[in-house]
Write an enzyme that holds these catalytic residues in place. Structure first.
Site, short mmCIF file in Angstrom:
data_model
loop_
_atom_site.label_atom_id
_atom_site.label_comp_id
_atom_site.label_asym_id
_atom_site.label_seq_id
_atom_site.Cartn_x
_atom_site.Cartn_y
_atom_site.Cartn_z
N GLY A 296 0.62 1.57 0.93
CA GLY A 296 -0.76 1.12 0.83
C GLY A 296 -1.76 2.21 1.18
N LYS A 314 1.48 12.19 4.76
CA LYS A 314 0.96 11.01 4.07
C LYS A 314 -0.52 11.23 3.77
CE LYS A 314 0.81 7.04 6.33
NZ LYS A 314 1.26 5.75 6.91
N ASP A 389 2.95 -5.13 11.24
CA ASP A 389 3.49 -4.91 9.90
C ASP A 389 4.93 -4.40 9.97
OD1 ASP A 389 3.35 -5.06 7.15
OD2 ASP A 389 2.42 -3.10 6.89
#
Length: 571
Positions: A296, A314, A389
């Site tokens: 995401g 990332k 998460d």
């Protein structure tokens, strides 16, 4: 003529059982001066007491000193009236106990002596503290956990929880004699004095919880050094940042925000240099850039620092559903939280529209492609952290397949004192999302436990979390449906080809279903989950090593039904 009372007890379940018989006596009549009640007592022809006279309204118990085997399952108790007795024998009650022949080793003698001395020193009166501390497992002393009781060596005490036991005085020196102790919890008592330096010499200790006492929290240097090696020392007050190993330092005399700003500026400067090196290297070898995956936040690339240290970078993409808020949350958390089972943040880039996170490289990808940091977030950090998460793709695997939790963009901390939850906008991944949190918006540490339970079910079954082609789409519903049919072989990952220990698997399944219970009150906490998983692994390893798993792939019936109805839908 002497009166005999013969009592024939059919007690043992098996003819070869050895038993102890307990006889209870009390005189219930008021005898005159010229009256007596006196008799001889024997069991299976062996004398227990001669010329015995029970006392008026006073309770006495007698038993055989050595266990006996009752012929044809019958034990004969004989009460024979003596010549001078004016009244016949009496017996108020009788109990029989079969001797349990345990094949396990008794608890290590040094540990037994140490734990008994600790109990005496603190004046503990705990009903379960009788017999062997660790064996049998079903009668484990309250507050203790032990190493494998089925192993080839005597079990050792690995956990001591005396929280809320009303302890006073100083921390008992006898604790250091529990040389295999990994977890020590003395919280919520009235202990005084200093934190002793001998705790640092206990090399097996991983967690020490001393909160809510009256201790002087001046930390010995030896313990500070142990924190750098991974020891979690949890105490009251702001003097110690409980998330950072070796962080027992005095408060700075200038504002924390200024210190944080200066430190952040230095880190940013270093990271920018690293990032530009990475970008330049990437430009020179653009044809060899390797994308590890995409989430995401954006694409994750494989890179190197100084041409040798592998990194995972990332980079935020323009189409990302996340953004600066999640980027900032992850940087702030990972700069102050460090644990062997949490992915390490090497650095980050925060320049205008260029946002990037630089991590250690996990060579074996994530868990979904081919599990213990949550416990640290929940109890090792102050304030506590909730990941929000937890899923397979956020658990990365290193060279030895050691799992590390990653992606902290949605993480939240608790700063509400003793509050057990915080109200927040619901966030997470459908299928892994705690249904109670989804319904109420009340986030708690136990919400992560639900998600972890789903991860365990994925590992066990190799099934997708949500699969609309199944009769029961959500994995918990499907698991409950399959379990109630009683066939474990159709549940297990087919890649195992039936090579598993059914007893250990059942324990793991039961734990996973407890974690994924829709009611948060019925879930264990992460400390309990870690302990149970360790026991599962130890049990499986022991059985495998002894080649005793002849029925590992057999089916077995269960009468349990699982509550799996409350599953949140995708938002």
């Amino acid at each position: 003529m002497r009166v005999k009372a013969l009592i024939d007890i059919e007690f043992p379940e098996f003819p070869t059982d050895k038993v102890y018989i307990y006889l209870h006596f009390a005189e219930v009549e008021v005898l005159r001066a010229n009256e007596t009640r006196e008799f001889n007592i024997s069991l299976n022809g062996v004398s227990i007491n001669d010329s015995y006279g029970p006392l008026y309204l006073q309770f006495e118990t007698m038993h055989n000193q050595s266990p006996v085997t009752c012929e044809n399952r019958n034990c004969i108790i004989k009460l024979t009236r003596t010549g001078k007795s004016t009244h016949p024998p009496l017996l108020n009650a009788v109990e029989g106990f079969a001797v349990a022949d345990f094949r396990q080793y008794e608890t290590d003698a040094n540990d037994v002596t140490a734990i008994k001395n600790i109990g005496t020193a603190y004046g503990l009166s705990i009903i379960s503290w009788q017999g062997d501390p660790c064996v049998p497992r079903g009668f484990l002393w309250d507050g203790l956990n032990c190493s494998d009781t089925e192993g080839s060596t005597p079990p050792r005490i690995t956990s001591l929880n005396l929280s809320s036991r009303g302890l006073t005085g100083t921390i008992e020196t006898g604790i250091q004699k529990l040389t295999h102790l990994e977890n020590l919890d003395l919280s919520n008592n009235s202990l005084t004095g200093v934190i002793p330096e001998f705790l640092a010499s206990m090399k097996s200790l991983l967690i020490i919880n001393l909160t809510k006492n009256n201790l002087n929290i001046s930390i010995p240097q030896a313990l500070r050094n142990r924190e750098k090696e991974g020891l979690k020392l949890i105490v009251d007050g702001d003097e110690i940042n409980q998330c950072l190993p070796g962080s027992c330092v005095q408060k700075m005399k200038f504002p924390v925000m200024i210190a944080a700003f200066v430190a952040s500026a230095v880190v940013v400067g270093i990271v920018l240099v690293l990032f530009f090196i990475f970008v330049l290297k990437r430009k020179k070898t653009s044809s060899h850039v390797e994308a590890l995956g995409e989430g995401g936040f954006g694409v994750v690339y494989h890179g190197y620092l100084n041409g040798s240290q592998p990194l995972a970078v990332k980079v935020l993409s323009e189409s990302s559903s996340q953004g600066y808020k999640h980027f900032k949350a992850e940087v702030e958390l990972l700069l102050r939280v460090h644990h062997i089972n949490l992915v390490n943040l090497v650095g980050y880039c925060d320049e205008r529209d260029h946002l990037a996170l630089i991590y250690e490289y996990m060579c074996n990808g994530d868990l979904k492609d081919h599990l213990s940091g949550l416990e640290y977030l929940h109890i090792g950090c102050q304030p506590s952290m909730v990941h929000r998460d937890v899923k397979c793709t956020n658990i990365l695997l290193g060279e030895q397949f050691s799992g590390k939790i990653a992606d902290f963009g949605l993480s939240r901390s608790f700063q509400l004192g003793d509050e057990s939850h915080v109200s927040t906008v619901v966030a997470g991944t459908p299928g892994y999302l705690d249904p109670e949190y989804y319904r109420t918006g009340r986030l708690a540490e136990i919400s992560d436990v639900y998600s972890f339970g789903i991860v365990l079910l994925e590992i066990i079954t190799s099934q997708r979390v949500i699969d609309q082609t199944r009769e029961k789409p959500h994995i918990t519903e499907w698991m409950g449906f399959m379990l109630n049919r009683g066939d474990i072989t159709r549940i297990m990952d087919p890649k195992l080809h039936g090579d598993f220990n059914s007893r250990s698997v059942w324990r793991a399944i039961e734990l996973a279903m407890l974690c994924a219970n829709p009611s948060s009150e019925k879930r264990p906490n992460m400390s309990q989950v870690v302990i149970e998983l360790k026991e599962c692994l130890a049990s499986a390893n022991t059985i495998n090593s002894k080649n005793q798993d002849a029925n590992s792939n057999s089916s077995f019936e269960m009468s349990m039904s699982f509550d799996t109805k409350a599953v949140p839908s995708a938002r």
